[in-house]
Scaffold this motif. Structure first.
Motif, mmCIF file in Angstrom:
data_model
loop_
_atom_site.group_PDB
_atom_site.id
_atom_site.type_symbol
_atom_site.label_atom_id
_atom_site.label_comp_id
_atom_site.label_asym_id
_atom_site.label_seq_id
_atom_site.Cartn_x
_atom_site.Cartn_y
_atom_site.Cartn_z
ATOM 1 N N ASP A 69 0.611 -1.195 -0.005
ATOM 2 C CA ASP A 69 0.201 0.203 0.017
ATOM 3 C C ASP A 69 0.499 1.003 -0.127
ATOM 4 O OD1 ASP A 69 -2.714 -1.833 2.357
ATOM 5 O OD2 ASP A 69 -2.441 -1.657 0.108
ATOM 6 N N GLY A 70 0.702 2.113 -0.795
ATOM 7 C CA GLY A 70 1.452 3.293 -0.698
ATOM 8 C C GLY A 70 1.144 4.294 -2.261
ATOM 9 N N ASN A 71 1.533 5.416 -1.538
ATOM 10 C CA ASN A 71 0.878 6.763 -2.317
ATOM 11 C C ASN A 71 -0.935 6.484 -2.384
ATOM 12 O OD1 ASN A 71 3.140 6.483 -4.068
ATOM 13 N ND2 ASN A 71 2.905 5.506 -5.495
ATOM 14 N N ILE A 72 -0.714 6.358 -0.622
ATOM 15 C CA ILE A 72 -2.105 6.591 -0.468
ATOM 16 C C ILE A 72 -2.567 8.078 0.731
ATOM 17 C CG2 ILE A 72 -2.770 4.639 -1.329
ATOM 18 C CD1 ILE A 72 -3.240 4.199 2.387
ATOM 19 N N GLN A 73 -1.372 8.993 -0.268
ATOM 20 C CA GLN A 73 -0.972 10.190 1.493
ATOM 21 C C GLN A 73 -2.585 10.502 1.599
ATOM 22 O OE1 GLN A 73 1.248 12.503 0.658
ATOM 23 N NE2 GLN A 73 1.804 13.585 2.594
ATOM 24 N N ALA A 74 -3.383 10.974 0.182
ATOM 25 C CA ALA A 74 -4.052 11.673 0.062
ATOM 26 C C ALA A 74 -5.886 10.691 1.357
ATOM 27 C CB ALA A 74 -4.717 11.967 -0.637
ATOM 28 N N GLN A 75 -5.771 9.739 0.936
ATOM 29 C CA GLN A 75 -6.483 9.055 1.873
ATOM 30 C C GLN A 75 -6.438 8.682 3.166
ATOM 31 O OE1 GLN A 75 -6.745 4.906 0.040
ATOM 32 N NE2 GLN A 75 -7.491 5.359 -1.828
ATOM 33 N N VAL A 76 -5.067 8.854 4.071
ATOM 34 C CA VAL A 76 -4.375 9.150 4.848
ATOM 35 C C VAL A 76 -5.156 10.146 5.213
ATOM 36 C CG1 VAL A 76 -2.854 8.057 6.452
ATOM 37 C CG2 VAL A 76 -3.383 6.765 5.134
ATOM 38 N N LEU A 77 -4.878 11.235 5.173
ATOM 39 C CA LEU A 77 -4.808 12.659 5.332
ATOM 40 C C LEU A 77 -6.620 13.232 5.824
ATOM 41 C CD1 LEU A 77 -1.562 14.011 4.414
ATOM 42 C CD2 LEU A 77 -2.473 14.059 6.101
ATOM 43 N N LYS A 78 -7.298 12.067 5.084
ATOM 44 C CA LYS A 78 -8.755 11.975 4.241
ATOM 45 C C LYS A 78 -8.492 12.800 5.798
ATOM 46 C CE LYS A 78 -10.928 9.664 2.414
ATOM 47 N NZ LYS A 78 -12.172 9.416 1.614
ATOM 48 N N ASN A 79 -8.752 11.839 7.223
ATOM 49 C CA ASN A 79 -9.162 11.105 8.980
ATOM 50 C C ASN A 79 -9.161 11.977 9.276
ATOM 51 O OD1 ASN A 79 -10.780 9.339 6.923
ATOM 52 N ND2 ASN A 79 -9.534 7.894 7.801
ATOM 53 N N ALA A 80 -7.890 13.239 9.078
ATOM 54 C CA ALA A 80 -7.170 14.183 9.962
ATOM 55 C C ALA A 80 -7.743 14.796 10.216
ATOM 56 C CB ALA A 80 -5.556 14.147 9.467
ATOM 57 N N PRO A 81 -8.423 15.884 11.540
ATOM 58 C CA PRO A 81 -8.946 17.046 11.949
ATOM 59 C C PRO A 81 -8.699 17.860 11.593
ATOM 60 C CG PRO A 81 -7.858 16.022 13.703
ATOM 61 C CD PRO A 81 -7.786 14.531 12.748
ATOM 62 N N ASP A 82 -6.782 17.866 11.191
ATOM 63 C CA ASP A 82 -5.977 19.151 10.706
ATOM 64 C C ASP A 82 -4.276 18.638 9.578
ATOM 65 O OD1 ASP A 82 -5.462 21.536 10.448
ATOM 66 O OD2 ASP A 82 -4.177 21.876 12.632
ATOM 67 N N ALA A 83 -4.422 18.850 8.405
ATOM 68 C CA ALA A 83 -3.542 18.493 8.229
ATOM 69 C C ALA A 83 -2.846 19.071 7.073
ATOM 70 C CB ALA A 83 -3.920 17.655 7.354
ATOM 71 N N ARG A 84 -1.641 20.215 7.740
ATOM 72 C CA ARG A 84 -0.506 21.286 6.676
ATOM 73 C C ARG A 84 0.653 20.363 5.778
ATOM 74 N NH1 ARG A 84 -0.787 24.354 11.674
ATOM 75 N NH2 ARG A 84 -2.594 24.400 12.309
ATOM 76 N N GLU A 85 0.199 20.720 4.973
ATOM 77 C CA GLU A 85 1.696 20.746 3.600
ATOM 78 C C GLU A 85 2.276 19.031 3.731
ATOM 79 O OE1 GLU A 85 4.818 22.423 5.573
ATOM 80 O OE2 GLU A 85 3.897 24.688 5.135
ATOM 81 N N GLY A 86 0.385 17.419 3.839
ATOM 82 C CA GLY A 86 1.058 16.973 3.529
ATOM 83 C C GLY A 86 1.394 15.949 4.763
ATOM 84 N N PHE A 87 1.516 16.524 6.461
ATOM 85 C CA PHE A 87 1.271 16.004 7.202
ATOM 86 C C PHE A 87 0.029 15.843 7.779
ATOM 87 C CE2 PHE A 87 5.744 16.506 5.446
ATOM 88 C CZ PHE A 87 6.540 15.824 5.883
ATOM 89 N N PHE A 88 0.184 15.280 9.359
ATOM 90 C CA PHE A 88 -0.419 15.668 10.396
ATOM 91 C C PHE A 88 -1.032 17.044 11.191
ATOM 92 C CE2 PHE A 88 -1.588 10.746 9.584
ATOM 93 C CZ PHE A 88 -2.685 11.406 10.114
ATOM 94 N N ALA A 89 -0.884 18.132 11.880
ATOM 95 C CA ALA A 89 -0.693 19.112 12.462
ATOM 96 C C ALA A 89 -1.314 18.562 13.616
ATOM 97 C CB ALA A 89 -1.483 20.258 11.580
ATOM 98 N N VAL A 90 -1.111 19.286 14.573
ATOM 99 C CA VAL A 90 -0.981 18.845 16.123
ATOM 100 C C VAL A 90 -1.030 20.012 16.964
ATOM 101 C CG1 VAL A 90 -1.021 16.585 15.994
ATOM 102 C CG2 VAL A 90 0.827 18.106 16.868
ATOM 103 N N PRO A 91 -1.947 20.580 18.061
ATOM 104 C CA PRO A 91 -1.383 21.735 18.127
ATOM 105 C C PRO A 91 0.020 21.193 19.185
ATOM 106 C CG PRO A 91 -3.344 20.395 19.058
ATOM 107 C CD PRO A 91 -3.194 19.511 17.913
ATOM 108 N N LYS A 92 0.821 22.959 20.163
ATOM 109 C CA LYS A 92 1.905 22.718 20.545
ATOM 110 C C LYS A 92 1.624 22.878 22.021
ATOM 111 C CE LYS A 92 5.381 25.971 21.101
ATOM 112 N NZ LYS A 92 6.569 26.730 20.788
ATOM 113 N N VAL A 93 2.227 21.731 22.534
ATOM 114 C CA VAL A 93 1.819 20.865 23.697
ATOM 115 C C VAL A 93 3.175 21.778 24.670
ATOM 116 C CG1 VAL A 93 0.329 19.209 23.239
ATOM 117 C CG2 VAL A 93 3.282 18.735 23.506
ATOM 118 N N VAL A 94 4.215 22.116 24.392
ATOM 119 C CA VAL A 94 5.788 22.114 25.348
ATOM 120 C C VAL A 94 5.940 23.531 24.249
ATOM 121 C CG1 VAL A 94 7.680 21.805 25.731
ATOM 122 C CG2 VAL A 94 5.577 19.738 25.031
ATOM 123 N N GLU A 95 6.269 24.647 25.410
ATOM 124 C CA GLU A 95 6.444 25.873 25.127
ATOM 125 C C GLU A 95 7.819 26.296 25.711
ATOM 126 O OE1 GLU A 95 3.757 28.865 25.952
ATOM 127 O OE2 GLU A 95 2.776 28.126 26.357
#
Length: 95
Positions: A69-95
């Motif tokens: 299973d390759g080249n399914i980045q769009a399908q994987v990121l479709k379920n992400a609540p926030d995706a940016r530039e082809g990656f999962f985006a998560v909130p900053k937890v450490v300052e």
């Protein structure tokens, strides 16, 4: 090698096992028996004997190392609540 009562008491403490004072001589005798059996096993000549994993000869089933299973980045990121530039985006937890 004989285990005395003080050593049996120490082993029970290290193993966090509550042993009554009256049961310590029996425990020391059992531990001495175990060590005696281990000494007896050390006398066995095992040169030329290969280590075993099982009593029956077995080989693990192996699969071919291919990408299935390759080249399914769009399908994987479709379920992400926030995706940016082809990656999962998560909130900053450490300052």
């Amino acid at each position: 090698m004989a285990i005395d009562i003080d050593t049996a008491r120490k082993v029970a403490k290290l193993a966090r096992i509550r042993v009554e004072e009256g049961d310590l001589p029996a425990l020391a005798e059992k531990l001495s028996g175990i060590l005696g059996f281990m000494e007896q096993l050390n006398e066995v000549d095992v040169t030329g004997v290969e280590p075993m994993v099982s009593v029956t000869p077995m080989r693990l089933k192996r699969r071919k190392d291919v990408v299935t299973d390759g080249n399914i980045q769009a399908q994987v990121l479709k379920n992400a609540p926030d995706a940016r530039e082809g990656f999962f985006a998560v909130p900053k937890v450490v300052e």
